[in-house]
Design a protein around this motif. Structure first.
Motif, PDB file in Angstrom:
ATOM      1  N   VAL A  13     -29.798  -0.274  -1.266  1.00  0.00           N
ATOM      2  CA  VAL A  13     -29.662  -0.198   0.193  1.00  0.00           C
ATOM      3  C   VAL A  13     -30.749  -1.034   0.863  1.00  0.00           C
ATOM      4  CG1 VAL A  13     -29.951   1.360   2.191  1.00  0.00           C
ATOM      5  CG2 VAL A  13     -28.441   2.008   0.299  1.00  0.00           C
ATOM      6  N   MET A  14     -31.981  -0.913   0.368  1.00  0.00           N
ATOM      7  CA  MET A  14     -33.078  -1.696   0.952  1.00  0.00           C
ATOM      8  C   MET A  14     -32.821  -3.191   0.776  1.00  0.00           C
ATOM      9  SD  MET A  14     -36.334   0.719  -0.150  1.00  0.00           S
ATOM     10  CE  MET A  14     -37.356  -0.684  -0.390  1.00  0.00           C
ATOM     11  N   ARG A  15     -32.320  -3.573  -0.388  1.00  0.00           N
ATOM     12  CA  ARG A  15     -32.038  -4.986  -0.647  1.00  0.00           C
ATOM     13  C   ARG A  15     -30.962  -5.494   0.327  1.00  0.00           C
ATOM     14  NH1 ARG A  15     -28.741  -8.331  -3.268  1.00  0.00           N
ATOM     15  NH2 ARG A  15     -27.296  -6.740  -3.991  1.00  0.00           N
ATOM     16  N   LEU A  16     -29.907  -4.713   0.506  1.00  0.00           N
ATOM     17  CA  LEU A  16     -28.835  -5.121   1.421  1.00  0.00           C
ATOM     18  C   LEU A  16     -29.324  -5.166   2.866  1.00  0.00           C
ATOM     19  CD1 LEU A  16     -25.802  -3.196  -0.107  1.00  0.00           C
ATOM     20  CD2 LEU A  16     -26.224  -5.656  -0.167  1.00  0.00           C
ATOM     21  N   GLU A  17     -30.175  -4.212   3.243  1.00  0.00           N
ATOM     22  CA  GLU A  17     -30.715  -4.223   4.602  1.00  0.00           C
ATOM     23  C   GLU A  17     -31.549  -5.480   4.843  1.00  0.00           C
ATOM     24  OE1 GLU A  17     -32.799  -0.484   4.765  1.00  0.00           O
ATOM     25  OE2 GLU A  17     -31.069   0.557   5.634  1.00  0.00           O
ATOM     26  N   MET A  18     -32.337  -5.861   3.841  1.00  0.00           N
ATOM     27  CA  MET A  18     -33.140  -7.084   3.973  1.00  0.00           C
ATOM     28  C   MET A  18     -32.237  -8.305   4.110  1.00  0.00           C
ATOM     29  SD  MET A  18     -36.266  -6.311   1.295  1.00  0.00           S
ATOM     30  CE  MET A  18     -36.520  -8.040   1.039  1.00  0.00           C
ATOM     31  N   MET A  65     -24.540 -11.566  -0.555  1.00  0.00           N
ATOM     32  CA  MET A  65     -24.309 -10.304   0.120  1.00  0.00           C
ATOM     33  C   MET A  65     -22.831  -9.913   0.030  1.00  0.00           C
ATOM     34  SD  MET A  65     -25.337  -9.053   3.935  1.00  0.00           S
ATOM     35  CE  MET A  65     -24.191 -10.132   4.776  1.00  0.00           C
ATOM     36  N   LEU A 103     -29.230  -8.373   5.344  1.00  0.00           N
ATOM     37  CA  LEU A 103     -28.639  -8.338   6.677  1.00  0.00           C
ATOM     38  C   LEU A 103     -29.639  -8.804   7.738  1.00  0.00           C
ATOM     39  CD1 LEU A 103     -26.539  -5.054   6.628  1.00  0.00           C
ATOM     40  CD2 LEU A 103     -25.693  -7.384   6.947  1.00  0.00           C
ATOM     41  N   GLU A 104     -30.868  -8.347   7.603  1.00  0.00           N
ATOM     42  CA  GLU A 104     -31.898  -8.771   8.560  1.00  0.00           C
ATOM     43  C   GLU A 104     -32.079 -10.281   8.524  1.00  0.00           C
ATOM     44  OE1 GLU A 104     -35.669  -6.774   8.179  1.00  0.00           O
ATOM     45  OE2 GLU A 104     -34.703  -4.802   8.245  1.00  0.00           O
ATOM     46  N   GLN A 118     -31.129   3.682  -3.543  1.00  0.00           N
ATOM     47  CA  GLN A 118     -32.056   3.437  -2.446  1.00  0.00           C
ATOM     48  C   GLN A 118     -32.570   1.994  -2.487  1.00  0.00           C
ATOM     49  OE1 GLN A 118     -35.508   5.988  -2.613  1.00  0.00           O
ATOM     50  NE2 GLN A 118     -35.385   6.389  -0.417  1.00  0.00           N
ATOM     51  N   GLN A 131     -29.160 -11.869  10.228  1.00  0.00           N
ATOM     52  CA  GLN A 131     -29.197 -11.672  11.674  1.00  0.00           C
ATOM     53  C   GLN A 131     -30.253 -12.550  12.333  1.00  0.00           C
ATOM     54  OE1 GLN A 131     -29.715  -7.451  11.995  1.00  0.00           O
ATOM     55  NE2 GLN A 131     -27.525  -7.020  11.823  1.00  0.00           N
TER      56      GLN A 131
END
Length: 105
Positions: free
Chosen positions: A73-78, A98, A80-81, A70, A84
């Protein structure tokens, strides 16, 4: 008549002694079975306690792995954000990091 009565009394006493011996044997077998059942119950209790401990250990390991996944996943989402939003350049360190994360997982 006394002899017949005495013989009948002796026979009844012998029958009673045989029955007492038989019942004593039955009682001893029942006691052995009772002890064996107690031992089996204790073994079953220990086995189930051991199984519960093993399951708790697996649950804790699984929980730890879940929390680690978890966090990743949060680290990768950050990351990506950030990418972006344009905060990271296409060849910037975050992008490389990444890509390495994705390749290593």
């Amino acid at each position: 008549f006394n002899s017949a009565s005495s013989h009948a009394s002796q026979s009844a006493r012998e029958d009673a002694e045989v029955e007492v011996q038989r019942l004593t044997g039955v009682l001893q077998r029942m006691q052995v079975e009772h002890v064996a059942a107690d031992v089996a119950a204790e073994v079953a209790k220990e086995n189930s306690e051991s199984a519960v401990r093993g399951l708790n250990e697996l649950l804790n390991e699984s929980r730890f792995e879940y929390e680690a996944a978890q966090t990743e996943v949060m680290r990768l989402e950050m990351m990506l954000e950030e990418q972006q939003r344009g905060n990271a350049a296409p060849d910037g360190p975050m992008n490389r990091q990444m890509q390495e994360s994705i390749v290593s997982s």
